[in-house]
Motif scaffolding. Structure first.
Motif, PDB file in Angstrom:
ATOM      1  N   VAL A 268      -5.151  -3.599  -3.362  1.00 43.04           N
ATOM      2  CA  VAL A 268      -4.469  -2.439  -3.929  1.00 43.04           C
ATOM      3  C   VAL A 268      -3.557  -1.791  -2.894  1.00 43.04           C
ATOM      4  CG1 VAL A 268      -4.828  -0.099  -4.842  1.00 43.04           C
ATOM      5  CG2 VAL A 268      -6.289  -1.986  -5.612  1.00 43.04           C
ATOM      6  N   GLN A 269      -4.017  -1.762  -1.673  1.00 48.15           N
ATOM      7  CA  GLN A 269      -3.335  -1.068  -0.589  1.00 48.15           C
ATOM      8  C   GLN A 269      -1.874  -1.486  -0.472  1.00 48.15           C
ATOM      9  OE1 GLN A 269      -4.204   0.042   4.074  1.00 48.15           O
ATOM     10  NE2 GLN A 269      -5.536  -1.408   3.058  1.00 48.15           N
TER      11      GLN A 269
ATOM     12  N   GLN B  91      -5.036  -1.134  -9.399  1.00 45.93           N
ATOM     13  CA  GLN B  91      -6.329  -0.455  -9.325  1.00 45.93           C
ATOM     14  C   GLN B  91      -7.210  -0.813 -10.520  1.00 45.93           C
ATOM     15  OE1 GLN B  91      -4.836   3.582  -9.011  1.00 45.93           O
ATOM     16  NE2 GLN B  91      -5.567   3.747  -6.902  1.00 45.93           N
ATOM     17  N   ALA B  92      -6.603  -0.848 -11.703  1.00 46.58           N
ATOM     18  CA  ALA B  92      -7.375  -1.180 -12.903  1.00 46.58           C
ATOM     19  C   ALA B  92      -7.937  -2.588 -12.809  1.00 46.58           C
ATOM     20  CB  ALA B  92      -6.492  -1.041 -14.144  1.00 46.58           C
ATOM     21  N   SER B  93      -7.129  -3.503 -12.276  1.00 47.07           N
ATOM     22  CA  SER B  93      -7.592  -4.876 -12.132  1.00 47.07           C
ATOM     23  C   SER B  93      -8.690  -4.973 -11.079  1.00 47.07           C
ATOM     24  CB  SER B  93      -6.422  -5.794 -11.753  1.00 47.07           C
ATOM     25  OG  SER B  93      -6.782  -7.154 -11.877  1.00 47.07           O
TER      26      SER B  93
ATOM     27  N   LEU C 244      -8.250   1.976   6.210  1.00 43.29           N
ATOM     28  CA  LEU C 244      -9.294   1.321   5.417  1.00 43.29           C
ATOM     29  C   LEU C 244      -9.161   1.813   3.984  1.00 43.29           C
ATOM     30  CD1 LEU C 244     -11.922  -0.215   4.828  1.00 43.29           C
ATOM     31  CD2 LEU C 244     -13.187   1.730   5.790  1.00 43.29           C
ATOM     32  N   HIS C 245      -8.775   0.902   3.102  1.00 37.92           N
ATOM     33  CA  HIS C 245      -8.638   1.245   1.686  1.00 37.92           C
ATOM     34  C   HIS C 245      -9.852   0.707   0.947  1.00 37.92           C
ATOM     35  CE1 HIS C 245      -7.044   1.680  -2.359  1.00 37.92           C
ATOM     36  NE2 HIS C 245      -6.028   2.356  -1.877  1.00 37.92           N
ATOM     37  N   HIS C 246     -10.525   1.588   0.243  1.00 37.65           N
ATOM     38  CA  HIS C 246     -11.839   1.254  -0.302  1.00 37.65           C
ATOM     39  C   HIS C 246     -11.796   0.436  -1.587  1.00 37.65           C
ATOM     40  CE1 HIS C 246     -14.005   3.545   2.719  1.00 37.65           C
ATOM     41  NE2 HIS C 246     -13.110   4.501   2.571  1.00 37.65           N
ATOM     42  N   GLN C 247     -10.638   0.285  -2.218  1.00 40.84           N
ATOM     43  CA  GLN C 247     -10.549  -0.512  -3.446  1.00 40.84           C
ATOM     44  C   GLN C 247     -10.241  -1.979  -3.165  1.00 40.84           C
ATOM     45  OE1 GLN C 247      -7.543   2.039  -5.297  1.00 40.84           O
ATOM     46  NE2 GLN C 247      -9.041   2.743  -6.795  1.00 40.84           N
TER      47      GLN C 247
END
Length: 366
Positions: A50-51, A65-67, A147-150
């Protein structure tokens, strides 16, 4: 027997879409190319990412994000049905930075996007010391990371194999070694191949990657796509060294460290080059110095499928209603969206996602 859908292209995008349509009870035939075809699905870096996506188009960030949010259930369902573990890990991913200036500039952009997304953009900034606690193998030249959590990663070859197996299990037909040469429409679509094969269907999805550049205009699409080479390499199997993936390196589920990828405008050339591999190796070693001792076991090149602005294209043909162009360069990330949400759009269902911003009309010059 006439299919409800003919899918032209048997990569991750085409098979994810086919799988979702089959789950809705529709009859699907997939026409896959021959071994000489350029195949992005078999050269993929494997990120569920996503990032950094949607910086100029927040809808793309939301779609990604939805995916990403749908991926865990998608992988579990595929795994249960086929016995293939897709190797999915979604514990976040890093954007590694070698200078404070680039880190600060990127964070500023992320804050703008986060506001546009109503705050739904979960990331944190780790300085070098905090990052080293998470990644003990990180090198001193890395000043910090986002750090992107998704974010996460998966095994793209297992994903491809699981999709093909389950499409067949669900009653879908996959015709391999087919080069589509013509698409006609009267009441039904008739797809013709160079070996004489013909398939009839109620609707058609063109998801042939770079092949859409030639087939698209025949079907009323602009299909303004281009190839971009990405070179990748992988090391021998190693003990656990990297806990979370980044755009520089990730440790795959089988133990090797995958290093990538270049971004090269070289046309239809998917060969590997010494300068390309050397550049990748230098950056990976700067990030994780221990990799200087690792043995390289394989390298390859693959061609991304890019639109002029890098975003996906989802378009129904104005000339052939019922024909759809579906193309993107993030087939792994968007696999769950193509499986779970795109079929509703193709069917014109009430629950269809709004994909208008991804239509080809955005490329129209006024």
């Amino acid at each position: 027997m006439t299919s409800d859908y003919a899918i032209i292209g048997g990569g991750i995008v085409g098979l994810s879409t086919a799988w979702g349509l089959l789950k809705r009870g529709l009859r699907v035939t997939v026409l896959d190319g021959d071994d000489g075809s350029f195949r992005a699905s078999r050269g993929n870096f494997g990120l569920v990412w996503v990032q950094s996506k949607g910086m100029n188009q927040p809808r793309y960030a939301q779609w990604s994000q939805a995916s990403a949010a749908a991926w865990a259930d998608f992988a579990a369902e595929l795994g249960d049905a086929t016995g293939h573990d897709l190797g999915l890990e979604q514990r976040g991913g890093y954007d590694l930075h070698f200078s404070e200036e680039s880190l600060e500039a990127t964070v500023a952009k992320y804050e703008i996007l986060k506001q546009k997304l109503g705050g739904n953009y979960p990331y944190e900034v780790l300085g070098h010391n905090a990052l080293r606690l998470e990644e003990p193998a990180i090198g001193p030249r890395v000043v910090g990371a986002i750090l992107h959590h998704q974010d996460g990663h998966a095994n793209p070859l297992r994903l491809l194999r699981a999709l093909a197996d389950d499409v067949r299990r669900l009653g879908g037909v996959i015709l391999n070694g087919k080069r589509v040469t013509r698409v006609d429409k009267t009441d039904l679509f008739r797809i013709s191949c160079d070996d004489g094969t013909e398939v009839e269907a109620r609707k058609t999805v063109l998801s042939a990657g770079l092949g859409a550049a030639a087939l698209g205009p025949m079907m009323g699409f602009k299909a303004p796509i281009r190839p971009q080479r990405g070179q990748v390499m992988v090391t021998e199997k190693l003990p656990k060294l990297i806990n979370r993936p980044s755009l520089i390196a990730r440790q795959v589920d089988e133990g090797g460290i995958q290093i990538g990828a270049t971004n090269e405008e070289v046309g239809l050339d998917d060969t590997v080059t010494q300068p390309g591999l050397s550049g990748l190796a230098a950056e990976a070693i700067a990030a994780f110095p221990v990799l200087a001792k690792a043995q390289l076991v394989r390298s390859w090149g693959a061609l991304r499928i890019l639109s002029p602005d890098g975003l996906p294209i989802y378009q129904q043909s104005p000339d052939m209603p019922g024909a759809y162009l579906v193309t993107c360069h993030s087939g792994v990330t968007l696999a769950a969206a193509h499986a779970r949400f795109l079929p509703a759009w193709l069917e014109g269902a009430d629950a269809a996602p709004d994909l208008e911003v991804f239509s080809e009309t955005r490329f129209t010059v006024s």
